[in-house]
Design a protein around this motif. Sequence first.
Motif, mmCIF file in Angstrom:
data_model
loop_
_atom_site.group_PDB
_atom_site.id
_atom_site.type_symbol
_atom_site.label_atom_id
_atom_site.label_comp_id
_atom_site.label_asym_id
_atom_site.label_seq_id
_atom_site.Cartn_x
_atom_site.Cartn_y
_atom_site.Cartn_z
ATOM 1 N N LEU A 41 20.362 59.261 29.380
ATOM 2 C CA LEU A 41 20.732 57.612 29.361
ATOM 3 C C LEU A 41 19.692 57.188 29.453
ATOM 4 C CD1 LEU A 41 23.790 56.977 27.030
ATOM 5 C CD2 LEU A 41 22.090 56.979 26.702
ATOM 6 N N LEU A 42 19.735 57.507 31.143
ATOM 7 C CA LEU A 42 19.107 56.683 32.120
ATOM 8 C C LEU A 42 17.516 56.846 32.020
ATOM 9 C CD1 LEU A 42 19.419 55.214 34.567
ATOM 10 C CD2 LEU A 42 19.227 57.463 35.699
ATOM 11 N N LEU A 43 17.335 57.852 31.644
ATOM 12 C CA LEU A 43 15.650 58.819 31.925
ATOM 13 C C LEU A 43 15.487 58.099 30.740
ATOM 14 C CD1 LEU A 43 15.519 62.795 32.810
ATOM 15 C CD2 LEU A 43 15.074 60.268 34.123
ATOM 16 N N CYS A 44 15.991 57.879 29.129
ATOM 17 C CA CYS A 44 15.600 57.008 28.496
ATOM 18 C C CYS A 44 15.340 55.719 28.384
ATOM 19 C CB CYS A 44 16.270 57.931 27.201
ATOM 20 S SG CYS A 44 16.495 59.518 26.595
ATOM 21 N N ILE A 48 11.800 53.995 28.032
ATOM 22 C CA ILE A 48 11.286 52.246 27.311
ATOM 23 C C ILE A 48 10.646 51.477 28.134
ATOM 24 C CG2 ILE A 48 12.664 50.668 26.050
ATOM 25 C CD1 ILE A 48 14.558 52.811 24.507
ATOM 26 N N LEU A 49 12.432 50.989 29.162
ATOM 27 C CA LEU A 49 11.736 50.190 30.095
ATOM 28 C C LEU A 49 10.106 50.334 30.897
ATOM 29 C CD1 LEU A 49 11.660 47.662 32.102
ATOM 30 C CD2 LEU A 49 12.473 49.653 33.825
ATOM 31 N N PHE A 50 9.239 51.703 31.089
ATOM 32 C CA PHE A 50 7.744 51.617 31.867
ATOM 33 C C PHE A 50 7.104 51.301 30.169
ATOM 34 C CE2 PHE A 50 4.527 54.755 31.620
ATOM 35 C CZ PHE A 50 4.048 54.444 32.589
ATOM 36 N N ILE A 51 7.673 52.194 28.620
ATOM 37 C CA ILE A 51 6.606 51.576 27.904
ATOM 38 C C ILE A 51 6.765 49.566 27.385
ATOM 39 C CG2 ILE A 51 6.738 51.719 25.651
ATOM 40 C CD1 ILE A 51 7.653 54.841 26.106
ATOM 41 N N LEU A 52 7.714 49.228 27.694
ATOM 42 C CA LEU A 52 7.990 47.383 26.864
ATOM 43 C C LEU A 52 6.870 46.861 28.264
ATOM 44 C CD1 LEU A 52 11.108 46.848 25.988
ATOM 45 C CD2 LEU A 52 8.903 47.687 24.767
ATOM 46 N N ARG A 53 6.694 47.236 28.870
ATOM 47 C CA ARG A 53 6.101 47.140 30.729
ATOM 48 C C ARG A 53 4.546 47.130 30.262
ATOM 49 N NH1 ARG A 53 8.925 43.927 34.966
ATOM 50 N NH2 ARG A 53 11.175 44.377 34.282
ATOM 51 N N ASN A 54 4.058 48.578 30.105
ATOM 52 C CA ASN A 54 2.847 48.255 29.627
ATOM 53 C C ASN A 54 2.809 47.588 29.000
ATOM 54 O OD1 ASN A 54 2.442 49.965 32.070
ATOM 55 N ND2 ASN A 54 3.105 52.074 30.882
ATOM 56 N N THR A 55 3.110 47.373 27.979
ATOM 57 C CA THR A 55 2.640 46.991 26.586
ATOM 58 C C THR A 55 2.371 45.891 26.515
ATOM 59 O OG1 THR A 55 5.074 47.360 25.144
ATOM 60 C CG2 THR A 55 3.197 48.749 24.754
ATOM 61 N N GLY A 56 2.551 44.906 27.648
ATOM 62 C CA GLY A 56 2.656 43.924 27.762
ATOM 63 C C GLY A 56 3.879 43.334 27.619
ATOM 64 N N HIS A 57 5.090 43.158 27.017
ATOM 65 C CA HIS A 57 6.364 42.237 26.361
ATOM 66 C C HIS A 57 7.389 42.027 27.799
ATOM 67 C CE1 HIS A 57 4.594 42.538 23.367
ATOM 68 N NE2 HIS A 57 4.961 43.506 21.714
#
Length: 57
Positions: A41-44, A48-57
Amino acid sequence: MFTNIISFILRISLIVVLWAFVWRLIQPRTQLMRILRAAVLLLCLLGILFILRNTGH
């Protein structure tokens, strides 16, 4: 403002769906399995945090 609300709802929905999927997928029978589920759960959620930060949201 409306787009911010929709974006927020979609991000929260993504987190809830992923959390529920992992929670149902890994059924802990021992203490080690509980730790494994927590780690997954922590890794997932970090992913998600990494993906959302990189997409600019």
